[in-house]
Design an enzyme around this catalytic site. Structure first.
Site: not given
Length: 375
Positions: A185, A330, A346
């Site tokens: 990403n 992140h 997910h």
């Protein structure tokens, strides 16, 4: 020894063992209840260092007596296991490659090729079958003529996830030592190089990244930032899942237009229409019930085709580390954890468990702390 006395000793010892086990389990349950799953997280990772490589393939250990396995792993929380050095199980890696090849071939499925589509063709989205998109002139122009992984094979590959567990890991040098590095990403690297490295050979880019990380290119400042990130890829493969779900088609077109207009030196790839279902089918066959594979598990599955050894970094679906320190979702932003939502597509903890089991068997190496080369 008199038989009655021997029976009495055996019964006494048995009761003592049961008492100790129950005491341990009670203590464990109390710990998990009071810490929001701290024991669960610790069990998930401490076992990475407490078992030697096994020979067979067992991606999901629930196929064995589940309750027994869970109890044994829980009790191990109160032990200090000997550190067992990880060893690559080449035989098992090859077995997994052959199994995956029954479902997909990364060389073929990593991208739709120019000869299979033409401008104006109508495509049904993989997850939104009632919605369609047209193959634009720009998209057609950027489709590769041959697979970007045609005839490729690498001795070592690193797949770098984006978890905050990478911060202060010092893994950058180790990551860059691999022959092929996959990133997810379009995550930034330069300002985090000590922990995540700089080398990139393939990087994924979900269309939502344009919105989330580059403010939908709303002005020249954000557009320039995005262009600089693309230019930094310098001959890498840019993997854009353009056909997955409705909603990203406009952003895909923006990206394609910028790549063509500014002559960005990247090899574009757009995953095949069958890839997601093929990957999911493989994991379901191994009793890993994934609703929608994450980018990380997709990249691992693809990498088995052209990598002899695979090392994973930045895969950590928990909000705290083993020492109860907060872990960012992140490493490069302030997003909150959302993987626990039942509505989310997910199943990151489930995927982590499957990858952990493969690590224990030597099929891959999963690094979740500081790297050995860190100083």
């Amino acid at each position: 020894m008199h038989p009655d006395f021997r029976s009495w000793v055996l019964a006494t010892v048995t009761l003592l063992v049961v008492f100790l086990i129950l005491a341990d389990i009670s203590e464990l349950e109390e710990e998990i209840g009071s810490t929001g799953g701290r024991g669960t997280i610790r069990s998930a990772v401490e076992s990475l260092h407490s078992k030697s490589n096994r020979v067979g393939l067992s991606i999901n250990d629930s196929s064995s007596p589940a309750a027994t396995v869970r109890s044994h792993e829980s009790i191990k929380l109160h032990m200090k296991p000997a550190i067992v050095k990880w060893r690559h199980n080449e035989t098992l890696s090859m077995k997994i490659r052959k199994q995956i090849l029954h479902f997909l071939d990364a060389e073929r499925d990593i991208s739709v090729l120019k000869g299979t589509l033409k401008p104006g063709d109508i495509i049904h989205y993989i997850f939104d079958r009632d919605s369609t998109m047209n193959i634009s002139k720009n998209l057609y122009e950027l489709l590769p003529r041959t697979s970007p992984l045609k005839n490729k094979n690498f001795k070592t590959c690193a797949i770098v996830g984006n978890s905050g567990i990478l911060l202060n890991s010092g893994c950058g040098k180790e990551i860059d030592s691999h022959d092929f590095v996959i990133r997810c990403n379009l995550a930034p690297v330069e300002e985090y190089a000590r922990d995540v490295g700089m080398k990139t050979h393939l990087v994924t880019m979900n269309p939502s990244v344009v919105q989330r990380a580059f403010e939908d290119l709303v002005n020249d400042t954000w557009k320039d930032k995005f262009l600089q990130r693309l230019k930094s890829l310098n001959e890498s493969i840019l993997w854009i899942p353009a056909f997955m779900a409705k909603g990203g088609e406009e952003r895909v077109e923006w990206v394609n237009d910028l790549i063509i207009k500014h002559h960005i030196n990247v090899h574009t790839a757009y995953p095949s229409l069958r890839l997601l279902h093929a990957v999911r089918g493989y994991w379901l066959t191994n009793k890993v019930h994934i609703k929608r594979p994450t980018t990380g598990i997709l990249m691992y599955t693809l990498a088995t085709r052209f990598c002899n050894r695979i090392d994973l970094y930045g895969f950590w679906p928990f909000s705290r580390d083993l020492h109860q320190n907060p872990v960012k979702y992140h490493y490069y932003d302030s997003l909150k954890y959302g993987y626990t939502s039942q509505a989310g597509p997910h199943a990151m903890p489930l995927e982590f468990k499957a990858l952990k089991n493969l690590h224990l068997q030597g099929a891959l190496k999963l690094t979740v702390g500081k790297c050995e080369s860190a100083t």
